[in-house]
Design a protein around this motif. Structure first.
Motif, PDB file in Angstrom:
ATOM      1  N   HIS A  24     -39.269  15.797  28.054  1.00 42.19           N
ATOM      2  CA  HIS A  24     -40.292  16.560  27.336  1.00 42.19           C
ATOM      3  C   HIS A  24     -41.122  15.640  26.436  1.00 42.19           C
ATOM      4  CE1 HIS A  24     -42.196  19.949  25.407  1.00 42.19           C
ATOM      5  NE2 HIS A  24     -41.842  19.469  24.218  1.00 42.19           N
ATOM      6  N   SER A  26     -41.664  12.501  26.851  1.00 43.43           N
ATOM      7  CA  SER A  26     -42.473  11.583  27.658  1.00 43.43           C
ATOM      8  C   SER A  26     -43.561  12.324  28.426  1.00 43.43           C
ATOM      9  CB  SER A  26     -41.580  10.806  28.626  1.00 43.43           C
ATOM     10  OG  SER A  26     -41.068  11.662  29.620  1.00 43.43           O
ATOM     11  N   ARG A  27     -43.707  13.590  28.142  1.00 42.56           N
ATOM     12  CA  ARG A  27     -44.730  14.454  28.764  1.00 42.56           C
ATOM     13  C   ARG A  27     -44.603  14.490  30.285  1.00 42.56           C
ATOM     14  NH1 ARG A  27     -48.227  12.082  24.536  1.00 42.56           N
ATOM     15  NH2 ARG A  27     -48.434  13.713  22.955  1.00 42.56           N
ATOM     16  N   GLY A  28     -43.372  14.623  30.748  1.00 45.84           N
ATOM     17  CA  GLY A  28     -43.130  14.806  32.179  1.00 45.84           C
ATOM     18  C   GLY A  28     -43.107  13.538  32.996  1.00 45.84           C
ATOM     19  N   ARG A  29     -43.072  12.370  32.364  1.00 41.01           N
ATOM     20  CA  ARG A  29     -43.069  11.117  33.129  1.00 41.01           C
ATOM     21  C   ARG A  29     -41.703  10.828  33.759  1.00 41.01           C
ATOM     22  NH1 ARG A  29     -46.004   8.424  28.475  1.00 41.01           N
ATOM     23  NH2 ARG A  29     -48.135   9.109  28.813  1.00 41.01           N
TER      24      ARG A  29
END
Length: 168
Positions: A24, A26-29
């Protein structure tokens, strides 16, 4: 055993939770499969740590007067890492504070030996020890009254109990 299973699951859930939080942040990385992979790795690491440290954790709960006289290290094919570093699966412990002598036969010692095994109930085995003959016998009512009635087993000076009691 049941509590270790619960602890293993708790470690896996915590590791999966950390992976989800990291994903979360890492914004979905991070890939979606990172949570179950990290949970599995954490559970395996916890199980290995638990297996390798059980002897030290068990000994830490015992009084200062105990001494490990024998430890059995084993390797198992379903635990390939034990071929690199074998794990202690059983140990024999002597309670030095409980060693007694009989005034009528001072050369014979009475000692409490405790047998510990991984996933086994500890067993207390009182032993009569004759240092001069390098022999041991299980304690019985008849042997306590008269040590000559005991079923003596000559084990030799290299026996861990004889070494611990008679060489010190």
């Amino acid at each position: 055993m049941f509590f270790e299973l619960i602890a293993t699951f708790a470690v896996g859930i915590a590791a999966a939770g950390l992976a989800l939080v990291a994903g979360h942040l890492s914004r979905g990385r991070l890939p979606r499969y990172s949570a179950p992979i990290l949970a599995g790795i954490a559970m395996l690491c916890y199980a290995i740590w638990s297996e390798y440290t059980w002897a030290d954790r068990t000994l830490s709960t015992l009084p200062e007067s105990v001494e490990v006289v024998s430890a059995v290290e084993e390797s198992r094919f379903w635990k390939p890492w034990t071929y690199v570093v074998p794990q202690v699966t059983r140990m024999m412990v002597l309670d030095r504070a409980g060693v007694q002598t009989n005034p009528t036969v001072p050369e014979i010692l009475l000692a409490d030996i405790y047998l510990f095994g991984r996933w086994a109930v500890p067993v207390k085995r009182p032993q009569l020890v004759d240092c001069a003959k390098a022999a041991r016998a299980d304690v019985s009512e008849a042997a306590l009254a008269d040590p000559s009635q005991a079923e003596w087993l000559v084990v030799g000076v290299e026996d861990p109990v004889i070494t611990a009691l008679c060489q010190s």
